[in-house]
Design a protein around this motif. Sequence first.
Motif, PDB file in Angstrom:
ATOM      1  N   TYR B 142       0.596  -1.003   0.148  1.00  0.00           N
ATOM      2  CA  TYR B 142      -0.194  -0.234  -0.155  1.00  0.00           C
ATOM      3  C   TYR B 142       0.758   1.099  -0.147  1.00  0.00           C
ATOM      4  O   TYR B 142       0.734   2.256  -0.589  1.00  0.00           O
ATOM      5  N   GLY B 145       1.514   2.043  -4.093  1.00  0.00           N
ATOM      6  CA  GLY B 145       0.489   2.651  -3.910  1.00  0.00           C
ATOM      7  C   GLY B 145       0.292   4.015  -3.911  1.00  0.00           C
ATOM      8  O   GLY B 145       0.128   4.539  -4.683  1.00  0.00           O
ATOM      9  N   ILE B 196      -3.137  -4.986  -6.757  1.00  0.00           N
ATOM     10  CA  ILE B 196      -2.615  -4.594  -5.974  1.00  0.00           C
ATOM     11  C   ILE B 196      -3.071  -3.324  -4.456  1.00  0.00           C
ATOM     12  O   ILE B 196      -3.679  -4.195  -3.534  1.00  0.00           O
ATOM     13  N   SER B 197      -2.583  -2.400  -5.454  1.00  0.00           N
ATOM     14  CA  SER B 197      -3.368  -1.319  -4.407  1.00  0.00           C
ATOM     15  C   SER B 197      -2.527   0.091  -5.464  1.00  0.00           C
ATOM     16  O   SER B 197      -2.216   0.285  -6.013  1.00  0.00           O
ATOM     17  N   TYR B 198      -4.338   0.251  -5.468  1.00  0.00           N
ATOM     18  CA  TYR B 198      -4.344   1.110  -7.158  1.00  0.00           C
ATOM     19  C   TYR B 198      -3.258   2.294  -7.001  1.00  0.00           C
ATOM     20  O   TYR B 198      -3.139   3.138  -5.542  1.00  0.00           O
TER      21      TYR B 198
END
Lengths: 166, 385
Positions: B142, B145, B196-198
């Motif tokens: 994250y 991201g 996965i995590s924008y």
Amino acid sequence: MSAEKVTQLSQTKRMFGELSFGPQDVKLYGQYTYGIAGERFFREIKDNGRIMGTRCQKCQLVYLPPRIYCERCFAELKEWVEVEGKGRVHSYTAVHVDLDGNRLNEPILMAIVEFPGIYGGFVHKLGEIEPRDVRIGLKVEVVLKREEEREGSILDIEYFKPGMFD
Amino acid sequence: MSAGRVAIVGVGYTPFRPITPDVSFREMVYEAAAKAYEDAGIEPQKDLDACVTCQDDFEHGRSIWNEQTPDSLGAVLKPVGTIPGDGIYGLIDAYMQIRSGLRNVVVVETHSKASNMITRNYLLAHAPDPIYNKPLSQHPYYIAGMEMNRFLYETGNTKEQCAMVAVKNRRNALSNPVAAYGQKSAVEDVLGSEMISYPLTELDTSSHADGGIVMVLASEDRARSLAGKPVWIKGVGWCSETPWLESRNWGEAVYAKLAADMAYRIAKINEPREDIDFAEVDDTFSYKELQHLEALGLCQRGMAGRMTSDGVTQRQGELPVNVSGGSLGVGHLVEATGLQKVLEVVLQLRGEAGKRQLDNARVGLAQSWRGIPYASGAVAILSRE
């Protein structure tokens, strides 16, 4: 040709015998003391519902989370100032997988929240908003847990929600 | 012993593979070391003055772990320095030992046995601050991201241009016999792979690989007396931003900029874009290549994506970047990642890069990033003259 290759031995086909390096499920235990700055910071949130930072007068910086020293001039910081819990999304992401790599049913919104004139901010969750409505620069305000539920941790902040303020 | 120039006089490495169940880490290091000594034309027991080894304990699920390498390096009863960090830091350590006149011949070792770590994400989740960040308990990517999102927002580079990096590097890896993740793919494949995590997708991220890398460094006098082609270390630099996620710069790789400034100063390079012929830069995630190219001064801020879509960083382009395949194509080698980049620069400068050999490889740059959650890294500039 695929880039998706077996990256874990556990994914390979093999016969399992007893695979053990001594007792399983041995966990390592440790503790992380909050320290002088963290102690006061979390007590203020827990007991008074206030977010407090420390200020370096010389460098004109307010540290959030607070530190007892300035990383620029290395002075010891003793001045505490309240930070109003209204800020903006500096960046954000929608997390789609858990720590085991499984897909989440609903993505979790995470953000860096910055505050005017503050060096730092919070890395935390966003709530009361749909992923498509989040953008960089969005005004957000802190949502604390109810006082009786607060434990003196970063999770005393439930999340940040869209805020209506100037 | 005389202080002066420092050369890489030998390299040894094992093929980089997703898993290596056939060998222990010691045997992997032994293979890489034996090849490096053969390449340099030295005998470790007789010729080695010292060794430097770079590993992180957590990555190997074992404590005080990097003390384990001297025997497989032929360095028992020698001075051993252990660095819990990326391999370029080890290279810099060895460089300084020789440059200061303290040693003549120093070996640097680093390797990855990432496949041994079954619960890697949990280990990585231990890296962010245990009081302010870790309780949020998210997949650690994250952080990437959020960084990617901010970087694209500030610079105007696009997700599509990031995807082009992933396509280019995996394609490059097809010409590298030791790369683990070579693939022909399209931008749509990267953009359409699992989120996965924008805005970071599965194919924007590098997968891990195992492998060992060993390099022998020598003083100028010693290098001249050896048979091989010396590759000269012209400049090195390293830098760490604040460790606090809340305070660091999310849109710009300041650590890479300052590390490069230092390396350029030592190497007497004023115009990096003119003087650097090719680069191997950190591409743990696709956007990191763009962010690092800008920080290294190899293009203007906000222009790395354009440079990529214009083909400048292709193998046939004006500034080839990650010709080896990078971490996206070779596989991410944990703390050995930086030395894989140095390795490619050495092979190119020696004219030994096989099918992917560049025509005018005279000066090359290698750069590493320590990885999530940190903002720190190192740079080495190498030359064949």
